[in-house]
Every structure is written in structure tokens, then in C-alpha cells.
Write a protein that holds these residues in place. Sequence first.
Motif, PDB file in Angstrom:
ATOM      1  N   ILE A 170     119.705   2.487 -77.302  1.00 32.69           N
ATOM      2  CA  ILE A 170     118.284   2.539 -76.945  1.00 32.69           C
ATOM      3  C   ILE A 170     117.461   1.865 -78.027  1.00 32.69           C
ATOM      4  O   ILE A 170     117.871   1.745 -79.187  1.00 32.69           O
ATOM      5  CB  ILE A 170     117.784   3.984 -76.737  1.00 32.69           C
ATOM      6  N   ASN A 171     116.278   1.417 -77.641  1.00 32.23           N
ATOM      7  CA  ASN A 171     115.311   0.855 -78.567  1.00 32.23           C
ATOM      8  C   ASN A 171     114.463   2.013 -79.097  1.00 32.23           C
ATOM      9  O   ASN A 171     113.767   2.669 -78.325  1.00 32.23           O
ATOM     10  CB  ASN A 171     114.435  -0.163 -77.848  1.00 32.23           C
ATOM     11  N   PRO A 172     114.502   2.302 -80.397  1.00 27.65           N
ATOM     12  CA  PRO A 172     113.771   3.457 -80.924  1.00 27.65           C
ATOM     13  C   PRO A 172     112.260   3.346 -80.770  1.00 27.65           C
ATOM     14  O   PRO A 172     111.551   4.337 -80.915  1.00 27.65           O
ATOM     15  CB  PRO A 172     114.171   3.488 -82.403  1.00 27.65           C
ATOM     16  N   ASP A 173     111.785   2.140 -80.446  1.00 23.15           N
ATOM     17  CA  ASP A 173     110.349   1.934 -80.239  1.00 23.15           C
ATOM     18  C   ASP A 173     109.952   2.116 -78.773  1.00 23.15           C
ATOM     19  O   ASP A 173     108.801   1.931 -78.417  1.00 23.15           O
ATOM     20  CB  ASP A 173     109.957   0.522 -80.712  1.00 23.15           C
ATOM     21  N   LYS A 174     110.931   2.482 -77.939  1.00 24.01           N
ATOM     22  CA  LYS A 174     110.657   2.619 -76.503  1.00 24.01           C
ATOM     23  C   LYS A 174     111.020   4.007 -75.985  1.00 24.01           C
ATOM     24  O   LYS A 174     111.645   4.165 -74.942  1.00 24.01           O
ATOM     25  CB  LYS A 174     111.425   1.552 -75.714  1.00 24.01           C
ATOM     26  N   ILE A 175     110.619   5.035 -76.723  1.00 25.58           N
ATOM     27  CA  ILE A 175     110.876   6.409 -76.301  1.00 25.58           C
ATOM     28  C   ILE A 175     109.646   6.944 -75.578  1.00 25.58           C
ATOM     29  O   ILE A 175     108.547   6.985 -76.131  1.00 25.58           O
ATOM     30  CB  ILE A 175     111.224   7.310 -77.496  1.00 25.58           C
ATOM     31  N   VAL A 176     109.842   7.340 -74.336  1.00 29.34           N
ATOM     32  CA  VAL A 176     108.773   7.883 -73.497  1.00 29.34           C
ATOM     33  C   VAL A 176     108.865   9.409 -73.509  1.00 29.34           C
ATOM     34  O   VAL A 176     109.961   9.977 -73.365  1.00 29.34           O
ATOM     35  CB  VAL A 176     108.891   7.372 -72.046  1.00 29.34           C
ATOM     36  N   LEU A 177     107.746  10.080 -73.692  1.00 34.35           N
ATOM     37  CA  LEU A 177     107.699  11.537 -73.657  1.00 34.35           C
ATOM     38  C   LEU A 177     107.368  12.014 -72.251  1.00 34.35           C
ATOM     39  O   LEU A 177     106.554  11.400 -71.554  1.00 34.35           O
ATOM     40  CB  LEU A 177     106.656  12.067 -74.638  1.00 34.35           C
ATOM     41  N   HIS A 178     107.990  13.111 -71.851  1.00 33.13           N
ATOM     42  CA  HIS A 178     107.702  13.682 -70.532  1.00 33.13           C
ATOM     43  C   HIS A 178     107.766  15.195 -70.617  1.00 33.13           C
ATOM     44  O   HIS A 178     108.609  15.755 -71.313  1.00 33.13           O
ATOM     45  CB  HIS A 178     108.705  13.190 -69.494  1.00 33.13           C
ATOM     46  N   GLY A 179     106.877  15.866 -69.895  1.00 31.05           N
ATOM     47  CA  GLY A 179     106.908  17.323 -69.877  1.00 31.05           C
ATOM     48  C   GLY A 179     106.048  17.884 -68.766  1.00 31.05           C
ATOM     49  O   GLY A 179     105.136  17.237 -68.262  1.00 31.05           O
ATOM     50  N   ASN A 180     106.374  19.124 -68.396  1.00 28.88           N
ATOM     51  CA  ASN A 180     105.725  19.837 -67.311  1.00 28.88           C
ATOM     52  C   ASN A 180     105.102  21.104 -67.891  1.00 28.88           C
ATOM     53  O   ASN A 180     105.758  21.821 -68.646  1.00 28.88           O
ATOM     54  CB  ASN A 180     106.805  20.194 -66.271  1.00 28.88           C
ATOM     55  N   SER A 181     103.823  21.374 -67.602  1.00 29.36           N
ATOM     56  CA  SER A 181     103.159  22.598 -68.053  1.00 29.36           C
ATOM     57  C   SER A 181     103.081  22.622 -69.586  1.00 29.36           C
ATOM     58  O   SER A 181     102.507  21.720 -70.188  1.00 29.36           O
ATOM     59  CB  SER A 181     103.898  23.813 -67.494  1.00 29.36           C
ATOM     60  N   SER A 182     103.675  23.622 -70.248  1.00 28.98           N
ATOM     61  CA  SER A 182     103.637  23.627 -71.715  1.00 28.98           C
ATOM     62  C   SER A 182     104.421  22.460 -72.285  1.00 28.98           C
ATOM     63  O   SER A 182     104.143  21.999 -73.408  1.00 28.98           O
ATOM     64  CB  SER A 182     104.179  24.950 -72.267  1.00 28.98           C
ATOM     65  N   GLY A 183     105.402  21.947 -71.535  1.00 23.78           N
ATOM     66  CA  GLY A 183     106.077  20.718 -71.949  1.00 23.78           C
ATOM     67  C   GLY A 183     105.134  19.535 -71.894  1.00 23.78           C
ATOM     68  O   GLY A 183     105.221  18.609 -72.716  1.00 23.78           O
ATOM     69  N   GLY A 184     104.199  19.556 -70.927  1.00 24.38           N
ATOM     70  CA  GLY A 184     103.154  18.534 -70.871  1.00 24.38           C
ATOM     71  C   GLY A 184     102.200  18.654 -72.036  1.00 24.38           C
ATOM     72  O   GLY A 184     101.787  17.648 -72.634  1.00 24.38           O
ATOM     73  N   HIS A 185     101.848  19.878 -72.369  1.00 24.06           N
ATOM     74  CA  HIS A 185     101.000  20.135 -73.534  1.00 24.06           C
ATOM     75  C   HIS A 185     101.635  19.538 -74.789  1.00 24.06           C
ATOM     76  O   HIS A 185     100.998  18.773 -75.533  1.00 24.06           O
ATOM     77  CB  HIS A 185     100.820  21.661 -73.671  1.00 24.06           C
ATOM     78  N   LEU A 186     102.916  19.852 -75.026  1.00 28.25           N
ATOM     79  CA  LEU A 186     103.582  19.371 -76.238  1.00 28.25           C
ATOM     80  C   LEU A 186     103.826  17.860 -76.206  1.00 28.25           C
ATOM     81  O   LEU A 186     103.849  17.207 -77.249  1.00 28.25           O
ATOM     82  CB  LEU A 186     104.891  20.126 -76.444  1.00 28.25           C
ATOM     83  N   SER A 187     103.990  17.304 -75.000  1.00 26.13           N
ATOM     84  CA  SER A 187     104.166  15.847 -74.867  1.00 26.13           C
ATOM     85  C   SER A 187     102.871  15.092 -75.161  1.00 26.13           C
ATOM     86  O   SER A 187     102.899  13.895 -75.464  1.00 26.13           O
ATOM     87  CB  SER A 187     104.650  15.496 -73.455  1.00 26.13           C
ATOM     88  N   LEU A 188     101.738  15.773 -75.064  1.00 25.52           N
ATOM     89  CA  LEU A 188     100.463  15.172 -75.447  1.00 25.52           C
ATOM     90  C   LEU A 188     100.104  15.505 -76.893  1.00 25.52           C
ATOM     91  O   LEU A 188      99.360  14.764 -77.540  1.00 25.52           O
ATOM     92  CB  LEU A 188      99.348  15.651 -74.520  1.00 25.52           C
ATOM     93  N   ALA A 189     100.634  16.615 -77.401  1.00 25.51           N
ATOM     94  CA  ALA A 189     100.372  17.003 -78.790  1.00 25.51           C
ATOM     95  C   ALA A 189     101.198  16.172 -79.768  1.00 25.51           C
ATOM     96  O   ALA A 189     100.704  15.779 -80.835  1.00 25.51           O
ATOM     97  CB  ALA A 189     100.683  18.491 -78.982  1.00 25.51           C
ATOM     98  N   LEU A 190     102.453  15.902 -79.401  1.00 29.68           N
ATOM     99  CA  LEU A 190     103.352  15.191 -80.318  1.00 29.68           C
ATOM    100  C   LEU A 190     102.820  13.829 -80.752  1.00 29.68           C
ATOM    101  O   LEU A 190     102.950  13.473 -81.943  1.00 29.68           O
ATOM    102  CB  LEU A 190     104.735  15.060 -79.681  1.00 29.68           C
ATOM    103  N   PRO A 191     102.212  13.014 -79.878  1.00 24.86           N
ATOM    104  CA  PRO A 191     101.674  11.732 -80.349  1.00 24.86           C
ATOM    105  C   PRO A 191     100.645  11.868 -81.473  1.00 24.86           C
ATOM    106  O   PRO A 191     100.531  10.975 -82.323  1.00 24.86           O
ATOM    107  CB  PRO A 191     101.050  11.126 -79.088  1.00 24.86           C
TER     108      PRO A 191
END
Length: 363
Positions: A170-191
Motif C-alpha cells: 500500500i501507499n502510506p500516503d493513501k490511507i482512507v479513514l472510515h467509521g460509523n457512529s462513534s467510529g465516524g466521530h473518531l475518523s473525523l477526530a484523527l485528522p
Amino acid sequence: MDLDKLDWRDDLKWSHPQLETMYGQMGGDIGYASVGLNDKLSDEERKKWADDTNEQLNALIPPMDPEYTRYFDVHGCPEEPDAPVFKLTVSIPKKPRTKRKNSAILIIPGGGLCLCMGATSPTEVFANRYGVPVATFEYRTVIDAPYPAALNDCFAAFLCLQEHAEELNINPDKIVLHGNSSGGHLSLALPHRLKKHGITCRGSVVWAPIIDDRPMYYSSKVESVFWGNGSAALSARQYLGDLCGSSHVPPEAMPGRATPEECVGLSPVFIHAMTEDTGLSAALHYCDTLSHAGVYNECHAWGGTNHLALSMNSLYGDLDNDESDYTKAFQAVLDHEFEDLFRYDLRRPWVKDMVEGTEADAE
């Protein structure tokens, strides 16, 4: 009219006709408020509930093929290098999207921050649908430790996936975050955490995120036996502790608190909000903030769906049913968004350059 009577959204009359079955299931009580987020109970009682609930829900996930599964130990992040070690699980696609360095998806499980719900992170399903390696993990919940423990684990998992990029092709510069509910919360917090370290992921695609601890929006009053304002308030209080409701909550804890200045330079964001959900207004507001900051974003508000009905139907509903075109429309949008992130770099470094240039000129 007494608007308070409209707050409860469990009745099937609120659902889209094609989502009635899943809407009904997502309106049932699995014990978030009574057990998982009930801090009057012992940690042992709450953990047993989490384990039992996960075991039941994991029955939805097809067994993983060991030939296409990899496991890695995760050893903390710069903010907490001595954090407890946990496993990163990676599903390898049977038919890779490309022979070159692939993109990858890191799925952060949902579960109200008191449960890592494996059913929201079926890595093998995503890997074979999109042809890229897909990783997931179990972070520490509020039963284990408050903020920033869960976020530290998310950061550590991201760094671990980058570390093993070569062997996973994989290209380490091409990692996409995905999450549902609190996983969505953390997928927006991590950036926001990544930004502190000069890292931008490829983007975030999230479903029904809960990203603000303040009950300040119209949708904040929306309630449900499964998940609503009451459970969201309990979750935020246990996650943030004394920070909850104060003016000191950082965007990496609750992204809905972010200012446009704090969002400049973030990676692209794709949010799928649900209209009968307590997190609707905060999600819409966050996209407005991102737009002000020059961040590429899309926001879809899907009608007739409570907190997880549409998203879970896309994972486990009957997509082969010709009458399920509403779910198929949702899935088609998701496919397009992931494809956009795989093919195009939608980050906007020039926005950050402009802001930094302005600050330099001012000095």
C-alpha cells in the motif's frame, strides 16, 4: 404544536418505506444507556455487556479467510508510547484494485465509545468490494479510560498501518479513514491529531458521526431507545470527563467544536448524516466549517433513517433485492466517494500555504 412530542423517532412512521425492517431493528434497545454507559455499574459488568453484545453482532460478519488476513501488534503513539499493545487486523483483497501500490482503508469501529462493534467494521467485505487492503482494531473505550485513550489508539493504528505499508503493498500516503457512529466521530477526530504531526490522510468517509458534546442544535433533542440524545450525552460526559461542556474541548476530541482556522489543511471529508438522528445538525455545521476553511467535503443527509438503519442496511440488508433501490443509491454514492479518494488527491495544500504566507507577511 408541542415540539417535544416529535423528539422520539422510534416509530416506523418516521422511516423510509424500504428501511422499515432495519429501522425497527435500529430502534431496539441493546443496553447503551442501561448498561454500557451506566457508570453506576462496575467495569466488569459493563465489559461483560460489551463482550456479549459484540459476540451477538459479530454473527453478522462472514468468517474471515486466514489466507487473506494479516495481524500486527500496535505499540502506542508519540503521545502515549507505553499504551497497552493491541492487534491491527488487515484483510487483503482477493482481487487487488491495482498491481501498483494500493490505497488502503482503516475502519474505526462504532459503538457509542463504550463498545468496539465489529459489525460496523467488516474488513473482508470492504477489501473485496474495493480491491484494497482494509484494516481495523479495537480501541480502548470509556469503560477502560477517557479521552485521549481511544484517539491515541486510533493514531497508533494509523502509524502501524503506515509502518507495514511495504509488505501490504500500500501507499502510506493513501490511507482512507472510515467509521460509523462513534467510529465516524473518531475518523473525523484523527485528522486533527494527524495535522499536529504534519500528516494528512487521504480522506475520511463517515456515517452518522456524533461530533459535538453540546446540546445546542435542533437535532440534539432527537431521542431513541437505541441511540439518541440521552446516550450521546452519557457517552460525551464519560469520554471527556471534566472537559465536557466546557470551552476547552479540542477539535481532536470533538470535531464539531473546531473553528475554520483549526480545520485549515485537513484532509477531505465525506459525511453521511441521517435525518432522524441526534447528530444531524452538528454534521451539517461541521461541513459548513470545513467549507469555510477550504477543505474538500461532501455532506449527504439521508431521509427516513434513524442513527444506523441506512448504513447497516448497506452492509447487511438485501442489496440484491430490486426493491431496495434506496440502499443501492446510498451504496452507489459511497462507491463513488471511495473511488474519488483512490484516484484523486483532493487535499488542498495551497490553502495552508496561503494562510501561512499571510501570517509570514504579517510578521
